[in-house]
Design a protein around this motif. Sequence first.
Motif, short mmCIF file in Angstrom:
data_model
loop_
_atom_site.label_atom_id
_atom_site.label_comp_id
_atom_site.label_asym_id
_atom_site.label_seq_id
_atom_site.Cartn_x
_atom_site.Cartn_y
_atom_site.Cartn_z
N LEU A 1 -6.69 2.10 -0.39
CA LEU A 1 -7.67 1.07 -0.04
C LEU A 1 -7.71 -0.04 -1.09
O LEU A 1 -7.77 -1.23 -0.75
CB LEU A 1 -9.06 1.70 0.10
N ARG B 1 0.83 -1.21 0.00
CA ARG B 1 0.00 0.00 0.00
C ARG B 1 0.86 1.25 0.00
O ARG B 1 0.61 2.19 -0.77
CB ARG B 1 -0.91 0.03 1.23
N GLU C 1 -6.89 -3.93 -0.47
CA GLU C 1 -7.90 -4.99 -0.66
C GLU C 1 -7.42 -6.05 -1.63
O GLU C 1 -7.58 -7.25 -1.39
CB GLU C 1 -9.22 -4.40 -1.15
N ASP D 1 -6.47 8.09 -1.24
CA ASP D 1 -7.07 7.17 -0.27
C ASP D 1 -7.71 5.99 -0.98
O ASP D 1 -7.62 4.84 -0.51
CB ASP D 1 -8.11 7.89 0.60
#
Length: 144
Positions: free
Chosen positions: A41, A19, A45, A37
């Motif tokens: 995310l 990430r 995921e 953001d």
Amino acid sequence: MATVKLSFSPAPVHVRTARLVGVAVARRAGVREDLLDEVRLAIGEACTRAVALHRQYGLADPVLVEMSDAGSYAVRVVDRAPIEAGIGLAALPPDELANESLTDEALTTGVGFALLAGFVEDLQVRPVDEGVGTEVRMVWPVGR
């Protein structure tokens, strides 16, 4: 055009690194600040899903993450799990996702697709070109 490639053992601890690198590359590529953001995310995921599949099937193969800024910012996350595991659960109706007999790993993979589809406009999920596995490809616009 720059491509950054990461590969990591299928351990949850490595998802955070993917990430962080993904957001840094997105920022350098020119992805708008208000989309970072979403990028964080989505990469989290997709990587969590890949790690869960590898762990579910006892695979030691690394998870591959490729990031490219050729005209847009594209991220590919590749797992090596059997294809029916990687894509099949995404087609389950929501009431079956609530089925208590599904494993935590199975829920992670199915819910991961639902989350990704909710916040990534350009999302593709397909079998890998060579060998066994699934490729999750996500694309964001850049504004240079």
